[in-house]
Design a protein around this motif. Sequence first.
Motif, short mmCIF file in Angstrom:
data_model
loop_
_atom_site.label_atom_id
_atom_site.label_comp_id
_atom_site.label_asym_id
_atom_site.label_seq_id
_atom_site.Cartn_x
_atom_site.Cartn_y
_atom_site.Cartn_z
N TYR A 1 0.86 -1.31 0.01
CA TYR A 1 -0.02 0.05 -0.01
C TYR A 1 0.84 1.32 -0.04
CZ TYR A 1 -3.52 3.31 1.50
OH TYR A 1 -4.15 4.49 1.73
N ARG A 2 1.96 1.30 0.74
CA ARG A 2 2.73 2.35 0.79
C ARG A 2 3.42 2.95 -0.45
NH1 ARG A 2 7.93 0.39 4.22
NH2 ARG A 2 8.75 -1.11 2.98
N ASN A 3 3.47 2.06 -1.30
CA ASN A 3 3.79 2.52 -2.86
C ASN A 3 2.87 3.06 -3.82
OD1 ASN A 3 6.40 1.03 -2.35
ND2 ASN A 3 5.64 -0.77 -3.22
N GLY A 4 1.56 3.23 -3.17
CA GLY A 4 0.67 4.31 -3.63
C GLY A 4 0.13 3.64 -4.95
N LYS A 5 0.14 2.27 -5.27
CA LYS A 5 -0.61 1.76 -6.70
C LYS A 5 -1.40 0.72 -6.35
CE LYS A 5 3.77 3.03 -9.59
NZ LYS A 5 4.58 2.49 -10.40
N TRP A 6 -1.69 0.23 -5.09
CA TRP A 6 -2.46 -0.89 -4.84
C TRP A 6 -3.27 -0.77 -3.71
CZ3 TRP A 6 -3.01 -4.40 -8.47
CH2 TRP A 6 -3.78 -5.70 -8.25
N ALA A 7 -4.07 0.20 -3.68
CA ALA A 7 -5.04 0.39 -2.69
C ALA A 7 -6.37 -0.61 -2.60
CB ALA A 7 -5.62 1.72 -2.49
N ILE A 8 -6.97 -0.88 -1.47
CA ILE A 8 -8.07 -1.94 -1.69
C ILE A 8 -9.16 -1.17 -1.54
CG2 ILE A 8 -9.19 -3.88 -0.53
CD1 ILE A 8 -6.33 -4.64 -1.55
N ARG A 9 -10.07 -1.14 -2.93
CA ARG A 9 -11.26 -0.19 -2.95
C ARG A 9 -12.74 -0.92 -2.64
NH1 ARG A 9 -7.96 1.27 -7.29
NH2 ARG A 9 -6.83 3.31 -6.69
N VAL A 10 -12.33 -2.46 -2.90
CA VAL A 10 -13.76 -3.49 -3.00
C VAL A 10 -13.15 -4.45 -2.11
CG1 VAL A 10 -15.32 -4.73 -4.20
CG2 VAL A 10 -14.23 -2.63 -5.15
N GLY A 11 -14.21 -4.73 -0.96
CA GLY A 11 -13.77 -5.77 0.04
C GLY A 11 -15.11 -5.85 0.98
N VAL A 12 -14.81 -6.84 1.88
CA VAL A 12 -15.77 -6.89 2.79
C VAL A 12 -15.54 -6.19 4.19
CG1 VAL A 12 -16.51 -9.17 1.93
CG2 VAL A 12 -14.59 -9.07 3.84
N THR A 13 -14.24 -5.47 4.15
CA THR A 13 -13.99 -4.77 5.32
C THR A 13 -13.43 -3.34 4.77
OG1 THR A 13 -11.78 -5.10 5.34
CG2 THR A 13 -13.02 -6.53 6.62
N GLU A 14 -13.15 -2.33 5.72
CA GLU A 14 -12.63 -0.99 5.34
C GLU A 14 -11.19 -1.00 5.22
OE1 GLU A 14 -14.89 1.41 4.61
OE2 GLU A 14 -16.36 -0.04 4.54
N THR A 15 -10.60 -1.99 5.35
CA THR A 15 -9.01 -1.93 5.16
C THR A 15 -8.38 -1.42 3.72
OG1 THR A 15 -8.91 -3.94 6.69
CG2 THR A 15 -6.97 -3.35 5.41
#
Length: 288
Positions: free
Chosen positions: A123-137
């Motif tokens: 995540y810290r690289n800024g190119k792979w954020a979780i936008r769809v999931g079963v939690t808010e992580t």
Amino acid sequence: MVYTRKDVSTLTRSERRRFVNALLEVKRRGEYDEFVRMHIEYYVPDGERGLRAAHMAPSFLPWHRRFLLDLEGALRRVDESVTVPYWDWTRTRTRTAAPWTDDLLGGTGRRSDRQVMTGPFAYRNGKWAIRVGVTETRFLMRDLGRPRDPIALPTAGEVERALDDPVYDTAPWDSTSAKGFRNKLEGWGRGRGASSWRTHNRVHRWVGGHMVGGASVNDPVFWMHHAFVDLLWSRWQRRHPKARYLPAKPPARGDAQRGRIVARHQKLPPWDVTPDELEDHSAIYRYA
């Protein structure tokens, strides 16, 4: 032309880079999150009403075959040299070998919150954020091998027991089917805990984090895992050349599974394709 899917451990440095870059571009375009949404939508367990197309049903294998082809098509629109590599978890079984290297998928999550901190999907690289999931992580999570409650990856012997079964699937066509290749490979067992997670299912649990549950597509290892599952289906077909997808016809009226599973010549949602049409991939791709 027929293209080739390779063992991830054999990829060259250039092939690794191209695969990663294509995944990141599909993510940037917003296409990747649509794959996550689709898998969540079709992750329908036995205990829920409605059609089961993706899991706990005979169509587990053709559904994921088509799903892989769709992702592969998106990657190849970015870079036509890219194919989905497979992870043979019966041979590559450590937390440091491919695909868990810094130039591929990165490693396990940190102890405190299981956040992946290494590799291009951190995540810290800024190119792979979780936008769809079963939690808010928002960050990708893994817990390779579950050090606090260890489990082992499936063995070649366990895979052989599945491959030896000459019948594709059997009634009641769900997670309780004790016989048949499909559930022996999908891996729903009796009991609770590690003993009930076998073959395909156990790999999801071994990776941990986002790979547990319907949002498992958020971890790119999902595709490598399912490419190997698809390869195992191909091996089963070669071992049992006269065997076909079952059931051949929909369950009879009054059967609890009527309307809940896909028969050989029925459409496999969300696509306009049948399991029968997905049994042979030889005109599209092969495995090295």
